[in-house]
Design a protein around this motif. Structure first.
Motif: not given
Length: 66
Positions: A10-11, A16-17, A19-24, A30, A35
């Motif tokens: 997943s990493y 992963y990157y 989705v994490q950038a979207y959440f951030a 953050t 990301y």
């Protein structure tokens, strides 16, 4: 909660990157830049792997001179 191979995969997944950038970006908790940099590095790594595969396994086609 995932098994170790799936968690490792997943990493290195582009999802992963992104989705994490979207959440951030949405929640503002953050910075988005790590990301996005990780996403770019995964893309560059995938492109390099594809280039190496083509470089080793590509066979040129025979050209008939008529």
């Amino acid at each position: 909660m995932m098994y170790a191979p799936y968690e490792w995969a997943s990493y290195i997944s582009p999802m992963y990157y992104s989705v994490q950038a979207y959440f951030a970006n949405v929640f503002g908790s953050t910075s988005v830049s790590p990301y996005l940099l990780g996403l770019a590095l995964v893309g560059i790594g995938a492109m390099l792997i594809n280039i190496v595969i083509i470089w080793f396994f590509h066979k040129p086609l025979q050209v008939d001179e008529a």
